[in-house]
Motif scaffolding. Structure first.
Motif: not given
Length: 175
Positions: A4-16, A40-48
């Motif tokens: 529920x919160x760890x998906x943000x780590x995936x988001x940070x890795x993708x942004x990096x 991450x696929x559900x919660x991120x706004x930038x999965x395009x």
């Protein structure tokens, strides 16, 4: 927090990686990492730019895992239900957000699901149900006799071929 919160780590890795020039991504999650990738696929706004995900032995429905483990240990459903209610209040766990089956209509990228039939944590029945609910999006490889996270050890050649075929399909010009 079960993704529920760890998906943000995936988001940070993708942004990096984006900052270093990467443009397309394939998520790979092993065990709980599969659950985090799906969240991450559900919660991120930038999965395009996420082309798909490879999921090895993911927990697809935490509530059913809790129920099954409680049942195996002879814990009455009333007690496990109360424990889940306490976890919801105490830790803010929204059980429906922890069920990929409840969020099935939110998937829109191809997924490779690799699951062992003898997984003691993530029931194969849940993986079967998940794969059947997403025909055309899920490529499902069921490893008979494989315990939790032992899929590659049971049949490395099949595992490697499945992942390679999936990645090849994702990155082909025809896709």
């Amino acid at each position: 927090r079960w993704g529920l919160t760890e998906w943000q780590d995936v988001e940070a890795g993708i942004e990096y990686a984006r900052g270093k020039g990467a443009e397309d991504f394939v998520l790979y999650g092993f065990g709980m990492g599969g659950t985090i990738a799906l969240t991450h696929l559900h919660e991120s706004d930038s999965t395009g730019d996420v082309l798909g995900a490879v999921l090895d032995s993911p927990v697809l429905d935490l509530g059913s895992v809790v129920d099954e483990l409680a049942d195996e240990r002879g814990i009455p459903g009333l007690v496990s239900g109360a424990a889940k209610a306490v976890a919801r209040v105490r830790f803010g766990l929204e059980w429906s957000q922890l069920s990929q089956l409840d969020r099935i209509d939110q998937f829109d990228v191809p997924l490779l699901l690799l699951q062992g039939t003898e997984d003691s944590v993530a029931p194969v029945a849940t993986a079967d149900e998940f794969a059947n609910a997403l025909p055309g999006l899920v490529t499902y490889e069921r490893f008979d006799g494989a315990a939790r996270t032992e899929l590659w050890n049971v049949d490395a050649e099949r595992y490697n071929e499945a992942v390679l075929a999936f990645l090849t399909e994702l990155t082909s010009e025809d896709f």
